[in-house]
Design a protein around this motif. Sequence first.
Motif, PDB file in Angstrom:
ATOM      1  N   LEU A  10       0.885  -1.230   0.009  1.00  0.00           N
ATOM      2  CA  LEU A  10       0.086   0.048   0.099  1.00  0.00           C
ATOM      3  C   LEU A  10       0.899   1.309  -0.045  1.00  0.00           C
ATOM      4  CD1 LEU A  10      -2.990   1.197   0.279  1.00  0.00           C
ATOM      5  CD2 LEU A  10      -2.445   1.449   2.511  1.00  0.00           C
ATOM      6  N   PRO A  11       0.909   2.171  -0.844  1.00  0.00           N
ATOM      7  CA  PRO A  11       1.624   3.389  -1.187  1.00  0.00           C
ATOM      8  C   PRO A  11       0.987   4.080   0.179  1.00  0.00           C
ATOM      9  CG  PRO A  11       0.715   2.789  -3.451  1.00  0.00           C
ATOM     10  CD  PRO A  11      -0.003   1.863  -2.312  1.00  0.00           C
ATOM     11  N   PRO A  12       2.069   4.872   0.783  1.00  0.00           N
ATOM     12  CA  PRO A  12       1.814   5.719   1.920  1.00  0.00           C
ATOM     13  C   PRO A  12       0.712   6.752   1.562  1.00  0.00           C
ATOM     14  CG  PRO A  12       4.138   5.526   1.908  1.00  0.00           C
ATOM     15  CD  PRO A  12       3.600   4.759   0.201  1.00  0.00           C
ATOM     16  N   GLU A  13       0.722   7.272   0.432  1.00  0.00           N
ATOM     17  CA  GLU A  13      -0.166   8.250   0.088  1.00  0.00           C
ATOM     18  C   GLU A  13      -1.628   7.931  -0.233  1.00  0.00           C
ATOM     19  OE1 GLU A  13       1.953   7.047  -3.940  1.00  0.00           O
ATOM     20  OE2 GLU A  13       2.448   7.216  -1.713  1.00  0.00           O
ATOM     21  N   ASN A  14      -1.833   6.727  -0.189  1.00  0.00           N
ATOM     22  CA  ASN A  14      -3.193   5.954   0.096  1.00  0.00           C
ATOM     23  C   ASN A  14      -3.689   6.126   1.453  1.00  0.00           C
ATOM     24  OD1 ASN A  14      -2.097   4.776  -2.525  1.00  0.00           O
ATOM     25  ND2 ASN A  14      -4.538   4.413  -2.738  1.00  0.00           N
ATOM     26  N   ILE A  15      -3.174   6.391   2.256  1.00  0.00           N
ATOM     27  CA  ILE A  15      -3.461   6.541   3.865  1.00  0.00           C
ATOM     28  C   ILE A  15      -4.062   7.734   4.130  1.00  0.00           C
ATOM     29  CG2 ILE A  15      -2.998   5.841   6.139  1.00  0.00           C
ATOM     30  CD1 ILE A  15      -0.500   4.351   5.379  1.00  0.00           C
ATOM     31  N   ALA A  16      -5.141   7.770   4.559  1.00  0.00           N
ATOM     32  CA  ALA A  16      -6.012   8.948   4.856  1.00  0.00           C
ATOM     33  C   ALA A  16      -5.735   9.421   6.241  1.00  0.00           C
ATOM     34  CB  ALA A  16      -7.610   8.697   4.899  1.00  0.00           C
ATOM     35  N   LEU A  17      -5.391  10.981   6.505  1.00  0.00           N
ATOM     36  CA  LEU A  17      -4.876  11.424   7.596  1.00  0.00           C
ATOM     37  C   LEU A  17      -6.078  12.151   8.305  1.00  0.00           C
ATOM     38  CD1 LEU A  17      -1.278  12.566   6.995  1.00  0.00           C
ATOM     39  CD2 LEU A  17      -2.271  10.209   8.008  1.00  0.00           C
ATOM     40  N   ARG A  18      -7.122  12.562   7.446  1.00  0.00           N
ATOM     41  CA  ARG A  18      -8.359  13.364   7.893  1.00  0.00           C
ATOM     42  C   ARG A  18      -9.498  12.543   7.092  1.00  0.00           C
ATOM     43  NH1 ARG A  18      -7.622  16.495  12.390  1.00  0.00           N
ATOM     44  NH2 ARG A  18      -5.618  17.693  11.992  1.00  0.00           N
ATOM     45  N   PRO A  19     -10.769  12.666   7.707  1.00  0.00           N
ATOM     46  CA  PRO A  19     -11.849  12.070   6.899  1.00  0.00           C
ATOM     47  C   PRO A  19     -12.253  13.038   5.952  1.00  0.00           C
ATOM     48  CG  PRO A  19     -12.670  13.113   9.061  1.00  0.00           C
ATOM     49  CD  PRO A  19     -11.107  13.147   8.958  1.00  0.00           C
ATOM     50  N   ALA A  20     -13.262  12.368   4.964  1.00  0.00           N
ATOM     51  CA  ALA A  20     -13.903  13.285   3.952  1.00  0.00           C
ATOM     52  C   ALA A  20     -14.748  14.355   4.696  1.00  0.00           C
ATOM     53  CB  ALA A  20     -14.430  12.455   3.052  1.00  0.00           C
ATOM     54  N   SER A  21     -15.093  15.331   3.902  1.00  0.00           N
ATOM     55  CA  SER A  21     -15.862  16.273   4.384  1.00  0.00           C
ATOM     56  C   SER A  21     -16.891  16.886   3.401  1.00  0.00           C
ATOM     57  CB  SER A  21     -15.352  17.824   5.248  1.00  0.00           C
ATOM     58  OG  SER A  21     -16.141  18.405   5.893  1.00  0.00           O
ATOM     59  N   PRO A  22     -18.330  16.949   3.419  1.00  0.00           N
ATOM     60  CA  PRO A  22     -18.882  16.232   4.425  1.00  0.00           C
ATOM     61  C   PRO A  22     -18.623  14.621   4.559  1.00  0.00           C
ATOM     62  CG  PRO A  22     -20.360  16.760   2.591  1.00  0.00           C
ATOM     63  CD  PRO A  22     -19.070  17.277   2.401  1.00  0.00           C
ATOM     64  N   ARG A  23     -19.053  14.089   5.368  1.00  0.00           N
ATOM     65  CA  ARG A  23     -18.801  12.556   5.840  1.00  0.00           C
ATOM     66  C   ARG A  23     -19.214  11.628   4.652  1.00  0.00           C
ATOM     67  NH1 ARG A  23     -18.681  10.768  12.127  1.00  0.00           N
ATOM     68  NH2 ARG A  23     -17.894  12.670  12.969  1.00  0.00           N
ATOM     69  N   ASP A  24     -20.533  12.047   4.319  1.00  0.00           N
ATOM     70  CA  ASP A  24     -21.122  11.022   3.062  1.00  0.00           C
ATOM     71  C   ASP A  24     -20.737  11.259   1.730  1.00  0.00           C
ATOM     72  OD1 ASP A  24     -22.422  13.584   2.678  1.00  0.00           O
ATOM     73  OD2 ASP A  24     -24.564  12.475   3.125  1.00  0.00           O
ATOM     74  N   SER A  25     -19.517  12.129   1.584  1.00  0.00           N
ATOM     75  CA  SER A  25     -19.041  12.658   0.250  1.00  0.00           C
ATOM     76  C   SER A  25     -17.803  11.566   0.044  1.00  0.00           C
ATOM     77  CB  SER A  25     -18.391  13.948   0.136  1.00  0.00           C
ATOM     78  OG  SER A  25     -17.382  14.165   1.088  1.00  0.00           O
ATOM     79  N   ALA A  26     -17.402  10.508   1.004  1.00  0.00           N
ATOM     80  CA  ALA A  26     -16.166   9.760   0.582  1.00  0.00           C
ATOM     81  C   ALA A  26     -16.805   8.790  -0.269  1.00  0.00           C
ATOM     82  CB  ALA A  26     -15.976   8.960   1.986  1.00  0.00           C
ATOM     83  N   ARG A  27     -15.845   8.271  -1.175  1.00  0.00           N
ATOM     84  CA  ARG A  27     -15.974   7.361  -2.109  1.00  0.00           C
ATOM     85  C   ARG A  27     -16.457   5.985  -1.657  1.00  0.00           C
ATOM     86  NH1 ARG A  27     -10.854   7.026  -5.905  1.00  0.00           N
ATOM     87  NH2 ARG A  27     -12.158   6.177  -7.335  1.00  0.00           N
TER      88      ARG A  27
END
Length: 342
Positions: A10-27
């Motif tokens: 897993l490339p480090p850049e794929n690790i999320a450090l903050r959640p999506a905003s708004p929450r339900d906009s995540a993929r």
Amino acid sequence: MRVDLFDFDLPPENIALRPASPRDSARLLLVPGEGDFADLSVRDLPSLLRAGDVLVFNDTRVIPAQLEGMRGQARIGATLHKRLGLRQWQAFLRNAKRVRDGERIDFGAGVTAIAGPRDDDGGVTLSFEGEEPVEVLLERAGRMPLPPYIASKRATDERDRTDYQTMFAREDGAVAAPTAALHFTPELMAALAERGITTETLTLHVGAGTFLPVKADDTDDHRMHAEWGRIEAATADRLNAARAAGGRLIAVGTTSLRLLESAAGEDGMIRAFADETRIFITPGYRFRAVDGLMTNFHLPKSTLFMLVSALMGTERMRAAYDHAIGSGYRFYSYGDSSLLLP
């Protein structure tokens, strides 16, 4: 089964450090039992389910269970992970070799605890001094227990007190969030209800053991940490009735799934439950209670990647994760989501 079968890069850049905003906009990656994957959004969830389906959420609430203190001149870190009594918690200690049985750790803000002996899970019993409830002490001196793969890259801050808590949280006791439910908002819940999709809640107090790597070479040699959970009898009855009527039970998160499976008998019926569970789900397991799973993307060689591989098949999940990595999905607790429908 060899643990290295569940490894991936897993490339480090794929690790999320903050959640999506708004929450339900995540993929959201739709992973059916066969056929193509679909790249969607969490907001598409109502269109992916059917009237009569039930989403099952974990209503545990994360407590600020990380403490930093001193034993003499030695700096000690503590992550509480299981309540043992009114004033006693099992904890994993950083710099544990500097603490002996019976020694006092000062966590500041008037919070002190006496260390007990080591236990079989590698933890230490901390007995908190004073009369105030431990939860009050933690609110004063503790920090939100972010996973190591986030905490090692940035400091925990005030924003995490809300970001790392689901909208369903009401039962104090978790030291890790049931992160699949972080994506839900009141607007999404209203859209689900309008489509005839119902919801139920149960409680599983997620322990810090969820972050521990599998150190054994074979899954048969891995010991799961115990976590306490509860399903009310009325909830079990409604879940069984929904399934008997043709609805699907979709666990929101691996914690909900593990508790449902712990409470289900060989006949597939879910029963009231109030106990610890150490259930360890690997390929070959026969699922009894759930028909699908909404979950984030998990660590290589983790018990949770083994669980999703058991549900969908190891090769299917490896292909799904390859697709997710190549498509830039964000991984882990603050990352994107997937809907697994075997």
